[in-house]
Write a protein that holds these residues in place. Structure first.
Motif, PDB file in Angstrom:
ATOM      1  N   VAL A 103      11.612   1.048  20.793  1.00 56.50           N
ATOM      2  CA  VAL A 103      10.192   0.694  20.884  1.00 56.50           C
ATOM      3  C   VAL A 103       9.569   1.476  22.041  1.00 56.50           C
ATOM      4  N   TYR A 109       5.047  -1.505  17.814  1.00 52.56           N
ATOM      5  CA  TYR A 109       4.597  -2.580  16.943  1.00 52.56           C
ATOM      6  C   TYR A 109       3.086  -2.731  17.049  1.00 52.56           C
ATOM      7  N   GLY A 113       2.436  -6.990  14.165  1.00 51.32           N
ATOM      8  CA  GLY A 113       3.890  -6.976  14.145  1.00 51.32           C
ATOM      9  C   GLY A 113       4.518  -5.955  13.232  1.00 51.32           C
ATOM     10  N   GLU A 114       3.715  -5.074  12.672  1.00 53.01           N
ATOM     11  CA  GLU A 114       4.233  -4.018  11.796  1.00 53.01           C
ATOM     12  C   GLU A 114       4.664  -2.812  12.629  1.00 53.01           C
ATOM     13  N   PRO A 115       5.796  -2.179  12.273  1.00 53.37           N
ATOM     14  CA  PRO A 115       6.185  -0.962  12.995  1.00 53.37           C
ATOM     15  C   PRO A 115       5.208   0.178  12.702  1.00 53.37           C
TER      16      PRO A 115
END
Length: 189
Positions: A103, A109, A113-115
Motif C-alpha cells: 500500500v 485504497y 476501500g477499492e484498490p
C-alpha cells in the motif's frame, strides 16, 4: 523499463528459454531481471510486516522492504516466467508478490476501500511450461491475473505456454517452437 521476473529453477529451463524468446521480441531496450532463485525472497514474517507497517504509517517508502514494490511500480511492462508446478508455480512467486503488494507503492485504497493502481505497466505476460497438460485448471495464472487486474490495474494480460513436454514420445523441440510461433502470431506489433 521491462521487468522480467524469473522463477525458473533448473539450468536449461524450458520456461526460461520460452521467456528469453519473448523478451527478444520486445522493443524495450531497458530490461531488468529479478531472478527469484538467486534472490531467495522469504515469505513475510511478523518482524518484516511490523517494519513495513511502520514505514507505511510514516510514509517512508525508501526502506529496503519496498525495493521490489518500487521496481514493479516503475515497470512499463512485466514478463513472468514460472514453470507449472502442482497447479500453480514455484513458491518464490508468491513470496515475491507478498513483497510487491505494498500500500502506497504499487496500489492505494480509495475512500470506498477499492484498490487503485499506482503502477505504470499496462501489459503483463505470464510464461509457463508443463510436463503434462494444464488445461483449464491453471491456478497460478489465475492468481497472477487476479492480482494484476485488481491491485495493479494491468488489463492486458497474456499467457504463453508449452505443455505436454514430458509425455512419452513428445517432440519437445516442436512443442517449444510452436509456442514461440503462436506468440509471434498473437503479438504482432
Amino acid at each position: 523499463m521491462l521487468l522480467y521476473i524469473n522463477a525458473c529453477v533448473r539450468k536449461n529451463s524450458r520456461t526460461d528459454e520460452l521467456a528469453r524468446f519473448v523478451l527478444s521480441k520486445s522493443s524495450d531496450s531497458d530490461t531488468q531481471e529479478v531472478n527469484l532463485q538467486k534472490e531467495r525472497i522469504l515469505p513475510l514474517d511478523e518482524e518484516t510486516l511490523s517494519r513495513r507497517d511502520n514505514c507505511i504509517a510514516s510514509g517512508n517508502f525508501s526502506d529496503a522492504v519496498f525495493s521490489y514494490a518500487r521496481q514493479f511500480a516503475q515497470a512499463d511492462e512485466i514478463v513472468i516466467s514460472a514453470p507449472y508446478w502442482d497447479l500453480l508455480f514455484p513458491s518464490s512467486v508468491r513470496a515475491y508478490f507478498e513483497r510487491v503488494c505494498a500500500v502506497g507503492v504499487t496500489f492505494a485504497y480509495t475512500e470506498s476501500g477499492e484498490p487503485k493502481s499506482l503502477c505504470k505497466a499496462k501489459r503483463l505476460t505470464y510464461i509457463t511450461t508443463a510436463g503434462g497438460f494444464i488445461g483449464e485448471q491453471h491456478l497460478g495464472f489465475e492468481y497472477v491475473r487476479s492480482i494484476a487486474t485488481q491491485f495493479f490495474g494491468i488489463c492486458d494480460i497474456r499467457m504463453v505456454k508449452a505443455e505436454g513436454l514430458d509425455i512419452v514420445g513428445a517432440d519437445v523441440r516442436k512443442i517449444i517452437e510452436k509456442a514461440k510461433q503462436d506468440y509471434q502470431r498473437n503479438n504482432k506489433q
